[in-house]
Design a protein around this motif. Structure first.
Motif, PDB file in Angstrom:
ATOM      1  N   THR A  39       0.871  -1.169   0.000  1.00  0.00           N
ATOM      2  CA  THR A  39       0.000   0.000   0.000  1.00  0.00           C
ATOM      3  C   THR A  39       0.910   1.222   0.000  1.00  0.00           C
ATOM      4  OG1 THR A  39      -0.081   0.118   2.407  1.00  0.00           O
ATOM      5  CG2 THR A  39      -1.776  -1.223   1.321  1.00  0.00           C
ATOM      6  N   PRO A  40       0.399   2.407  -0.306  1.00  0.00           N
ATOM      7  CA  PRO A  40       1.254   3.598  -0.269  1.00  0.00           C
ATOM      8  C   PRO A  40       1.939   3.806   1.091  1.00  0.00           C
ATOM      9  CG  PRO A  40      -0.739   4.095  -1.464  1.00  0.00           C
ATOM     10  CD  PRO A  40      -0.913   2.718  -0.889  1.00  0.00           C
ATOM     11  N   SER A  41       1.233   3.556   2.171  1.00  0.00           N
ATOM     12  CA  SER A  41       1.840   3.713   3.498  1.00  0.00           C
ATOM     13  C   SER A  41       2.996   2.744   3.699  1.00  0.00           C
ATOM     14  CB  SER A  41       0.802   3.479   4.596  1.00  0.00           C
ATOM     15  OG  SER A  41      -0.190   4.464   4.552  1.00  0.00           O
ATOM     16  N   GLU A  42       2.845   1.513   3.219  1.00  0.00           N
ATOM     17  CA  GLU A  42       3.898   0.512   3.389  1.00  0.00           C
ATOM     18  C   GLU A  42       5.129   0.841   2.554  1.00  0.00           C
ATOM     19  OE1 GLU A  42       1.101  -3.362   4.393  1.00  0.00           O
ATOM     20  OE2 GLU A  42       1.677  -2.959   2.325  1.00  0.00           O
ATOM     21  N   ILE A  43       4.947   1.497   1.426  1.00  0.00           N
ATOM     22  CA  ILE A  43       6.103   1.878   0.611  1.00  0.00           C
ATOM     23  C   ILE A  43       6.900   2.970   1.314  1.00  0.00           C
ATOM     24  CG2 ILE A  43       6.769   3.063  -1.524  1.00  0.00           C
ATOM     25  CD1 ILE A  43       4.723   1.355  -2.953  1.00  0.00           C
ATOM     26  N   ILE A  44       6.216   3.934   1.898  1.00  0.00           N
ATOM     27  CA  ILE A  44       6.898   5.044   2.568  1.00  0.00           C
ATOM     28  C   ILE A  44       7.443   4.626   3.935  1.00  0.00           C
ATOM     29  CG2 ILE A  44       6.620   7.384   3.482  1.00  0.00           C
ATOM     30  CD1 ILE A  44       6.453   7.238   0.420  1.00  0.00           C
ATOM     31  N   GLU A  45       6.624   3.941   4.722  1.00  0.00           N
ATOM     32  CA  GLU A  45       6.991   3.629   6.107  1.00  0.00           C
ATOM     33  C   GLU A  45       7.602   2.245   6.287  1.00  0.00           C
ATOM     34  OE1 GLU A  45       3.203   4.197   7.911  1.00  0.00           O
ATOM     35  OE2 GLU A  45       3.208   6.350   7.531  1.00  0.00           O
ATOM     36  N   GLY A  46       7.439   1.370   5.311  1.00  0.00           N
ATOM     37  CA  GLY A  46       7.972   0.018   5.417  1.00  0.00           C
ATOM     38  C   GLY A  46       6.888  -0.983   5.767  1.00  0.00           C
ATOM     39  N   LYS A  47       7.165  -2.231   5.437  1.00  0.00           N
ATOM     40  CA  LYS A  47       6.231  -3.325   5.695  1.00  0.00           C
ATOM     41  C   LYS A  47       6.976  -4.365   6.521  1.00  0.00           C
ATOM     42  CE  LYS A  47       3.376  -6.567   3.047  1.00  0.00           C
ATOM     43  NZ  LYS A  47       2.988  -6.942   1.682  1.00  0.00           N
ATOM     44  N   ALA A  77       1.347   9.362 -21.696  1.00  0.00           N
ATOM     45  CA  ALA A  77       1.888   9.400 -20.337  1.00  0.00           C
ATOM     46  C   ALA A  77       0.886  10.045 -19.384  1.00  0.00           C
ATOM     47  CB  ALA A  77       3.201  10.164 -20.306  1.00  0.00           C
ATOM     48  N   VAL A  78       0.755   9.431 -18.231  1.00  0.00           N
ATOM     49  CA  VAL A  78      -0.138   9.946 -17.199  1.00  0.00           C
ATOM     50  C   VAL A  78       0.542   9.762 -15.847  1.00  0.00           C
ATOM     51  CG1 VAL A  78      -1.392   7.774 -16.924  1.00  0.00           C
ATOM     52  CG2 VAL A  78      -2.517   9.889 -16.327  1.00  0.00           C
ATOM     53  N   SER A  79       0.262  10.676 -14.960  1.00  0.00           N
ATOM     54  CA  SER A  79       0.817  10.626 -13.612  1.00  0.00           C
ATOM     55  C   SER A  79      -0.323  10.871 -12.632  1.00  0.00           C
ATOM     56  CB  SER A  79       1.895  11.697 -13.468  1.00  0.00           C
ATOM     57  OG  SER A  79       2.292  11.826 -12.141  1.00  0.00           O
ATOM     58  N   PHE A  80      -0.318  10.127 -11.532  1.00  0.00           N
ATOM     59  CA  PHE A  80      -1.358  10.311 -10.521  1.00  0.00           C
ATOM     60  C   PHE A  80      -0.816   9.867  -9.172  1.00  0.00           C
ATOM     61  CE2 PHE A  80      -1.913   6.297 -12.708  1.00  0.00           C
ATOM     62  CZ  PHE A  80      -1.988   5.370 -11.686  1.00  0.00           C
ATOM     63  N   ASP A  81      -1.483  10.309  -8.129  1.00  0.00           N
ATOM     64  CA  ASP A  81      -1.100   9.948  -6.768  1.00  0.00           C
ATOM     65  C   ASP A  81      -2.057   8.895  -6.233  1.00  0.00           C
ATOM     66  OD1 ASP A  81       0.948  11.793  -6.809  1.00  0.00           O
ATOM     67  OD2 ASP A  81      -0.209  13.359  -5.809  1.00  0.00           O
ATOM     68  N   LEU A  82      -1.494   7.977  -5.448  1.00  0.00           N
ATOM     69  CA  LEU A  82      -2.292   6.959  -4.764  1.00  0.00           C
ATOM     70  C   LEU A  82      -2.208   7.197  -3.267  1.00  0.00           C
ATOM     71  CD1 LEU A  82      -1.464   3.553  -6.493  1.00  0.00           C
ATOM     72  CD2 LEU A  82      -3.483   4.960  -6.741  1.00  0.00           C
ATOM     73  N   ILE A  83      -3.289   6.896  -2.582  1.00  0.00           N
ATOM     74  CA  ILE A  83      -3.331   7.073  -1.131  1.00  0.00           C
ATOM     75  C   ILE A  83      -4.099   5.908  -0.521  1.00  0.00           C
ATOM     76  CG2 ILE A  83      -5.452   8.439  -1.094  1.00  0.00           C
ATOM     77  CD1 ILE A  83      -4.047  10.193   1.062  1.00  0.00           C
ATOM     78  N   ASP A  84      -3.758   5.589   0.719  1.00  0.00           N
ATOM     79  CA  ASP A  84      -4.587   4.651   1.482  1.00  0.00           C
ATOM     80  C   ASP A  84      -5.062   5.393   2.728  1.00  0.00           C
ATOM     81  OD1 ASP A  84      -2.062   4.660   2.625  1.00  0.00           O
ATOM     82  OD2 ASP A  84      -1.937   2.509   2.893  1.00  0.00           O
ATOM     83  N   THR A  85      -4.378   5.248   3.835  1.00  0.00           N
ATOM     84  CA  THR A  85      -4.753   5.996   5.033  1.00  0.00           C
ATOM     85  C   THR A  85      -3.654   6.943   5.471  1.00  0.00           C
ATOM     86  OG1 THR A  85      -3.882   4.223   6.418  1.00  0.00           O
ATOM     87  CG2 THR A  85      -6.228   4.148   5.885  1.00  0.00           C
ATOM     88  N   THR A  88       1.001   9.704   0.387  1.00  0.00           N
ATOM     89  CA  THR A  88       0.693   9.395  -1.006  1.00  0.00           C
ATOM     90  C   THR A  88       1.946   8.931  -1.739  1.00  0.00           C
ATOM     91  OG1 THR A  88       1.095  11.649  -1.755  1.00  0.00           O
ATOM     92  CG2 THR A  88      -1.155  11.101  -1.102  1.00  0.00           C
ATOM     93  N   VAL A  89       1.725   8.189  -2.814  1.00  0.00           N
ATOM     94  CA  VAL A  89       2.791   7.714  -3.692  1.00  0.00           C
ATOM     95  C   VAL A  89       2.422   8.133  -5.105  1.00  0.00           C
ATOM     96  CG1 VAL A  89       3.886   5.654  -4.647  1.00  0.00           C
ATOM     97  CG2 VAL A  89       3.395   5.775  -2.216  1.00  0.00           C
ATOM     98  N   VAL A 116      11.891   6.938  -3.617  1.00  0.00           N
ATOM     99  CA  VAL A 116      11.011   6.809  -2.457  1.00  0.00           C
ATOM    100  C   VAL A 116       9.729   7.572  -2.762  1.00  0.00           C
ATOM    101  CG1 VAL A 116      10.735   7.309  -0.008  1.00  0.00           C
ATOM    102  CG2 VAL A 116      12.960   6.610  -0.888  1.00  0.00           C
ATOM    103  N   GLY A 117       8.630   6.861  -2.832  1.00  0.00           N
ATOM    104  CA  GLY A 117       7.352   7.498  -3.114  1.00  0.00           C
ATOM    105  C   GLY A 117       7.053   7.688  -4.586  1.00  0.00           C
ATOM    106  N   ALA A 118       7.799   7.036  -5.481  1.00  0.00           N
ATOM    107  CA  ALA A 118       7.549   7.161  -6.921  1.00  0.00           C
ATOM    108  C   ALA A 118       7.659   5.793  -7.584  1.00  0.00           C
ATOM    109  CB  ALA A 118       8.536   8.128  -7.556  1.00  0.00           C
ATOM    110  N   ILE A 119       6.667   5.475  -8.404  1.00  0.00           N
ATOM    111  CA  ILE A 119       6.629   4.183  -9.085  1.00  0.00           C
ATOM    112  C   ILE A 119       6.408   4.399 -10.570  1.00  0.00           C
ATOM    113  CG2 ILE A 119       5.284   2.052  -9.342  1.00  0.00           C
ATOM    114  CD1 ILE A 119       4.780   2.222  -6.347  1.00  0.00           C
ATOM    115  N   LYS A 120       7.158   3.669 -11.382  1.00  0.00           N
ATOM    116  CA  LYS A 120       6.969   3.646 -12.836  1.00  0.00           C
ATOM    117  C   LYS A 120       6.202   2.365 -13.131  1.00  0.00           C
ATOM    118  CE  LYS A 120       8.215   4.576 -17.226  1.00  0.00           C
ATOM    119  NZ  LYS A 120       7.052   4.984 -17.943  1.00  0.00           N
ATOM    120  N   ALA A 121       4.931   2.510 -13.481  1.00  0.00           N
ATOM    121  CA  ALA A 121       4.052   1.353 -13.665  1.00  0.00           C
ATOM    122  C   ALA A 121       4.116   0.818 -15.087  1.00  0.00           C
ATOM    123  CB  ALA A 121       2.622   1.731 -13.315  1.00  0.00           C
ATOM    124  N   GLN A 122       4.060  -0.507 -15.204  1.00  0.00           N
ATOM    125  CA  GLN A 122       3.937  -1.155 -16.504  1.00  0.00           C
ATOM    126  C   GLN A 122       2.500  -1.608 -16.756  1.00  0.00           C
ATOM    127  OE1 GLN A 122       6.715  -2.694 -14.529  1.00  0.00           O
ATOM    128  NE2 GLN A 122       8.095  -1.211 -15.427  1.00  0.00           N
TER     129      GLN A 122
END
Length: 164
Positions: A39-47, A77-85, A88-89, A116-122
């Motif tokens: 989840t976005p929180s796990e990417i920033i804070e760790g899992k 090309a498109v860019s967007f932010d994802l959030i959970d609780t 954001t990523v 950190v906080g950025a993903i290139k999606a396929q």
């Protein structure tokens, strides 16, 4: 121990070692193709105390932040932010987005952590709830009243037992 028993034990030991080695090699080879879900929180804070490494292939799921979608007018090309609780990523993607993709909608993206906080999606998949209906079917069902199962009336059977 007689020689025949020693020979059998040696053969069983060798076969066991070969099986364990083969399984170990298969798991090692599959390690590169495993996509871990974050989840976005796990990417920033760790899992579980570990943060994903930059360059790691992963899947991320969350809600598209309203107002965060930006499209390049000259490409796909498109860019967007994802959030959970939590935090954001930012996800960048080049390609045609699914029809169900929209702001405030849940999505799952597969890609590589570039920063950190950025993903290139396929790949980007839009999630839907159980109320989803294909547009063609929705068009055909216009004017038909839908009754949800929990709102259905109770009917009495001939033996007096109620059923739904």
């Amino acid at each position: 121990m007689n020689p025949r028993r020693k020979q059998r034990l040696a053969v069983v030991g060798i076969i066991g070692f070969l099986i364990v080695s083969a399984v170990g090699l298969m798991l090692y080879a599959l390690n590169d193709s495993i996509d871990l879900f974050y989840t976005p929180s796990e990417i920033i804070e760790g899992k579980n105390g570990q943060k994903p490494q930059i360059g790691q292939r992963l899947r991320i799921g969350g809600m598209v932040v309203p107002g965060s979608v930006s499209r390049d007018s000259e490409s796909l090309a498109v860019s967007f932010d994802l959030i959970d609780t939590g935090p954001t990523v930012t996800v960048t993607y080049t390609g045609i987005l699914p029809d169900l993709f929209r702001e405030g909608q849940g999505i799952v993206a597969t890609g590589v952590l570039t920063d950190v906080g950025a993903i290139k999606a396929q790949e980007v998949l839009a999630k839907h709830d159980e109320e989803y209906m294909p547009p063609e079917l929705a068009e055909k069902m216009k004017g038909i009243k839908h009754v949800k199962p929990e709102n259905m009336p109770t009917y009495e059977s001939s033996n007096g037992a109620g059923s739904k």
